[in-house]
Design a protein around this motif. Structure first.
Motif, short mmCIF file in Angstrom:
data_model
loop_
_atom_site.label_atom_id
_atom_site.label_comp_id
_atom_site.label_asym_id
_atom_site.label_seq_id
_atom_site.Cartn_x
_atom_site.Cartn_y
_atom_site.Cartn_z
N GLN A 117 0.83 -1.20 0.00
CA GLN A 117 0.00 0.00 0.00
C GLN A 117 0.86 1.26 0.00
O GLN A 117 0.53 2.25 -0.65
CB GLN A 117 -0.93 0.00 1.21
CG GLN A 117 -2.01 1.07 1.17
CD GLN A 117 -2.92 0.94 -0.04
OE1 GLN A 117 -3.24 -0.17 -0.48
NE2 GLN A 117 -3.33 2.07 -0.61
N ARG A 118 1.99 1.21 0.70
CA ARG A 118 2.87 2.38 0.75
C ARG A 118 3.58 2.59 -0.58
O ARG A 118 4.00 3.71 -0.90
CB ARG A 118 3.89 2.23 1.89
CG ARG A 118 3.23 2.25 3.25
CD ARG A 118 4.23 2.33 4.38
NE ARG A 118 4.93 3.62 4.42
CZ ARG A 118 5.65 4.05 5.44
NH1 ARG A 118 5.76 3.28 6.53
NH2 ARG A 118 6.25 5.20 5.41
N THR A 129 0.69 4.02 -3.08
CA THR A 129 0.16 5.34 -2.74
C THR A 129 1.31 6.35 -2.71
O THR A 129 2.24 6.20 -1.92
CB THR A 129 -0.52 5.31 -1.36
OG1 THR A 129 -1.55 4.31 -1.36
CG2 THR A 129 -1.13 6.68 -1.05
N CYS A 153 3.46 9.29 -1.68
CA CYS A 153 3.54 9.92 -0.38
C CYS A 153 3.29 11.42 -0.45
O CYS A 153 3.35 12.03 -1.52
CB CYS A 153 4.91 9.65 0.25
SG CYS A 153 6.29 10.27 -0.71
#
Length: 221
Positions: free
Chosen positions: A111-112, A115, A117
């Protein structure tokens, strides 16, 4: 947290080596040391993370109800595992990932990665494109595995695999990354039946084999 092998990992293609460390910090990457035969991801675990092999080797395996094991994939340094399952947003892993040898892996949260930042680091978009390309490539590899398994006999599966190895190495003799049991698991056959078929092929002059080493004879096949 950077590691020399990461520059060879396709996830970081097109990203400068000195940019990898801050990128890993942005992603909250975790470096984990595992022992031989230790399970990194269990089948049924929440499918949130993926991993990169920094040192050693890991196997992606599937065990059926009766305990029969199938090797889905084997990965060495710079190899990426479980990324397709994490990206698919399924509830749990349908496979397990096990250390074949004492290894070091880097764990990343999917997920990081997917997505962007808040700081909008410049290489995050490239990372996402690389990940999508890797998932597409793994899909092609899965189709190749399904083609192998479409062969009904042990001989057909074995020769399909060995001829693929010969084509990949551009050589009639080569060493495969599996021992007999692992090769049987990869081909989804019984080890004793596989060993019997290899012995028969050697008697027929089609190949020679010693452990993980094979020689395909043109005059025999």
């Amino acid at each position: 947290m950077s590691h020399p092998v990461l520059s060879r990992c396709p996830l970081f293609a097109g990203i400068a080596t000195d940019e990898i460390t801050p990128l890993l910090e942005c992603l909250g990457a975790r470096r984990v040391a595992v022992e031989k035969n230790q399970t990194i991801f269990w089948e049924g675990d929440a499918a949130t993370d993926m991993g990169i092999v920094l040192e050693g080797a890991v196997q992606v395996v599937r065990d059926d109800y009766y305990g029969n094991r199938t090797i889905v994939a084997r990965l060495e340094a710079a190899g990426l595992f479980a990324e397709a399952f994490a990206c698919a947003a399924i509830d749990s892993y349908p496979v397990s990932v096990i250390a074949e040898t004492a290894s070091t892996v880097l764990i990343l949260n999917c997920q990081r990665i997917m997505t962007v930042c808040s700081s909008s680091c410049g290489f995050h978009s490239r990372l996402i494109r690389n990940l999508l390309a890797i998932v597409a490539s793994k899909t092609i590899q899965l189709n190749q595995k399904l083609e192998l398994l479409s062969h009904r006999s042990i001989r057909e599966r074995l020769m399909h695999y060995l001829l693929g190895c010969a084509k990949k190495t551009d050589a009639s003799q080569f060493t495969i990354p599996y021992d007999r049991q692992q090769l049987a698991d990869y081909l989804c056959v019984e080890r004793s039946a596989l060993s019997a078929e290899i012995s028969k092929l050697q008697k027929e002059g089609i190949l020679e084999s010693r452990r993980s080493w094979f020689l395909l004879k043109n005059e025999g096949y």
